[in-house]
Structures are given as C-alpha cells and as structure tokens.
Scaffold this motif. Structure first.
Motif, PDB file in Angstrom:
ATOM      1  N   GLY A 198      49.114  38.177  46.158  1.00  0.00           N
ATOM      2  CA  GLY A 198      48.250  37.002  46.111  1.00  0.00           C
ATOM      3  C   GLY A 198      48.401  36.116  47.333  1.00  0.00           C
ATOM      4  O   GLY A 198      47.416  35.585  47.861  1.00  0.00           O
ATOM      5  N   THR A 199      49.635  35.960  47.815  1.00  0.00           N
ATOM      6  CA  THR A 199      49.871  35.121  48.988  1.00  0.00           C
ATOM      7  C   THR A 199      49.322  35.754  50.252  1.00  0.00           C
ATOM      8  O   THR A 199      48.736  35.076  51.102  1.00  0.00           O
ATOM      9  CB  THR A 199      51.374  34.848  49.150  1.00  0.00           C
TER      10      THR A 199
ATOM     11  N   PHE B 155      45.746  35.283  50.461  1.00  0.00           N
ATOM     12  CA  PHE B 155      45.468  33.907  50.895  1.00  0.00           C
ATOM     13  C   PHE B 155      45.640  33.779  52.406  1.00  0.00           C
ATOM     14  O   PHE B 155      44.804  33.172  53.093  1.00  0.00           O
ATOM     15  CB  PHE B 155      46.410  32.938  50.174  1.00  0.00           C
TER      16      PHE B 155
ATOM     17  N   SER C 163      47.386  30.810  44.530  1.00  0.00           N
ATOM     18  CA  SER C 163      47.027  32.198  44.816  1.00  0.00           C
ATOM     19  C   SER C 163      48.174  33.138  44.436  1.00  0.00           C
ATOM     20  O   SER C 163      47.947  34.207  43.854  1.00  0.00           O
ATOM     21  CB  SER C 163      46.693  32.352  46.301  1.00  0.00           C
TER      22      SER C 163
END
Length: 348
Positions: free
Chosen positions: A115-116, A119, A134
C-alpha cells in the motif's frame, strides 16, 4: 476449590506486579540513555551532556542543527516505529495464541508495504499524512485474504502462520515487480521505494515523519493497553473466556484492528523493518511472564531499544555509508525465527 475463583485469580495475577514495574522502569532508563547516546554518535561525536543541554535549549548553537534537525528526529522515529511494531506483534501473538506470529511473518507488513509503495509511485504529489491510510488499506486487505485462505472449518494457528508466510513472500514479489515495471516513475522515486522495502529511517524530519506517525501511536497504544486484560482472558481458551462474560469475537476483532493499524502506521514511515514484532514479545515474556498488562508495555520498550541500537550500528559502522536498519534487524531476527520454528516443530 471453586473453578471460577481459580480463573479469576489466574487472570488477576496477570496484571502488572512489582517485578514488571521494575523491568519497565529499567527499560525506560535504558531507552532514555540510548536516545542520548544515539543522538551524540555519528561522523561528528557530541558528548551526552552536550546532547542533553541542546535538547533543553541551553547547549552550543553549533550543535543545534546536527542534534535537533538531523539526528533527534531519526532517533524519535526509531523509538516510535520500534515500539509500534513490537506492540503489534505482541497483540497478534495473543490473538492467535501462536508465538510464531508477527505482522511481518504472516504478511501484514507486506500488505502495508504494498500500500505504501503504491502511494509513493502513484500519489507522491499527495500529502504524506495520507500515507499511513494507504498502508492500512493494504494491511487490512491482506489480513482479510489471510483469514479467508486459512479458514477451513475454523482457523488453526499453524495453518494461519503457513498461509501468512506464503502471503508475505507473494506480496514482497508483487511489490518489487510493481517498482521495476513502473517505467514512468522518476529514478529518485524508485530509489526511495527500494530503500523503503529494505526498512530504513534515513532522512526523516519532524514535520513530515514524526508528526505523521505520532498521532496514530498516541491513540492506538493506550487502547492496546486498555484491552490487554481481554488477551489474558482469551489465553484461557474461547469457551472459558465466553463463560466468564467476555465477548471473545468482538474483543478479538478490536485487538486485530489495533494490531494491523499499529503495524501499518509503523511500516508507512519506517519501511519493511522485519522481526521486531516477533522478537520483542518473546523477550518481554521471559522478563515479566505471560501477563499482557506487562507484556505489551515491555514489548514496546524492547522494540524501541532494538531499533535504536540497530539504526545506530547501521549509520555508524560503515561511515560514510548509511545502511538500512532493516538489514540488521533481519540479521538478528531470521536466526531467531528459525530457532522458534525448531522449538515449536511438534505443535499442531
């Protein structure tokens, strides 16, 4: 003897006692000493007394920029990230009642990393304060997938760990593939993503990193401590916990949310730093016993100390190179995980 009285005495004995309070006090002193020493060590040595004077605003002005702008934010981030990962690991081990469990081992950290990185690659123009969100989206989606894959007429701890290990490997491969195939991504952004996957707290700042992570921990860590007693009850088994009035599924869900959120927030800022969530709870239980009222704060203090020392070695042992701290936590944590696997090899 009344069995309910026995249960009550066992649960109450899990609360913080004099020994636990002593251990917590010693670890707080050790963390404060480590903060001062780690802030002073580097390519330019600054004495501990001068570090303390500068922190309180009465030190030499020439050292203020080095201490307050460059080193202290990194040290504070090490404390926050290490404690968050350790507490997340302690909660997760209590929830599934499996000592082999931690956010990075079963893939929660991998989901947060994915998720990071998404981002970083696609939403780098957005405020960094949204990056933990995120990471949490990736972490919660991963937790749901692990649960679905591991569920077969119930969840067994070993099945959960094995599914989680496979999920962690798949997510890591997917994240690296995403970085390598994002041809539109500037080189600097790709390098940042690769460094993040190794686990590094290099180049952090007060406004961008400390103030982004701190609010999450201020909210989540006290809630984790408040819910520690529910883990003590659940250690007795679901049937016994239910019979004494504990809403097992509801409490377990809340604890899982807290654990995943803590791990995701830490990963969003510190990157994929592995094995702290596995090691710290084990060391804590050796020091203070099985009571989660003591295990959780002791785990947090041990986690912060481990990451502080790992980052100190990472940035001073190979000057002028700055090695990611995750390299050193993995070097210690991987043999520790193998030892745990061997020790628990006969468990169902």
């Amino acid at each position: 003897m009344n069995p309910w009285l026995t249960i009550r005495n066992r649960v109450m004995s899990y609360q913080i006692n004099r020994r636990t309070a002593f251990v917590i006090g010693m670890l707080i002193i050790a963390n404060l000493a480590a903060i001062v020493i780690c802030t002073g060590l580097g390519s330019l040595f600054i004495s501990p007394l001068e570090v303390v004077r500068t922190i309180f605003g009465i030190g030499d002005d020439t050292n203020s920029m080095i201490i307050l702008t460059l080193r202290l934010p990194r040290v504070i981030i090490a404390v926050l990230v290490g404690s968050a990962l350790a507490v997340a690991g302690a909660l997760l081990q209590g929830i599934v009642r499996n000592p082999l469990t931690s956010p990075d081992v079963i893939g929660i950290s991998g989901g947060a990393s994915l998720g990071t990185v998404v981002f970083i690659l696609y939403f780098s123009h957005v405020s960094i304060r949204f990056m933990p969100l995120s990471a949490m989206a990736g972490a919660f989606a991963t937790a749901l997938l692990i649960y679905l894959f591991a569920y077969r007429k119930g969840i067994t701890p070993m099945r959960l760990v094995l599914i989680g290990i496979g999920m962690a490997t798949a997510l890591s491969a997917l994240t690296y593939m995403l970085i390598l195939t994002a041809s539109f991504t500037p080189t600097a952004v790709a390098v940042k993503a690769f460094t993040f996957m190794t686990g590094s707290i290099y180049g952090v700042s007060w406004e961008r990193d400390v103030m982004t992570l701190l609010p999450w921990l201020v909210v989540l860590l006290p809630i984790a401590l408040l819910y520690a007693r529910h883990l003590n009850v659940q250690e007795l088994g679901d049937e016994v916990a239910t019979s004494v009035g504990s809403r097992v599924n509801a409490k377990r869900t809340v604890l899982l949310i807290i654990s995943v959120a803590l791990a995701a927030a830490a990963v969003a800022i510190g990157g994929a730093i592995n094995f702290i969530g596995l090691m710290a709870p084990h060391i804590a239980r050796k020091l203070v016993g099985p009571a989660y009222g003591g295990v959780i704060p002791v785990s947090g203090l041990i986690g912060s100390l481990v990451l502080l020392l790992s980052d100190l070695v990472a940035r001073t042992a190979f000057i002028p190179l700055d090695i990611p701290a995750g390299v050193f936590t993995a070097a210690v944590g991987a043999p520790f995980f193998i030892y745990l696997l061997y020790r628990h090899r006969n468990r169902a």
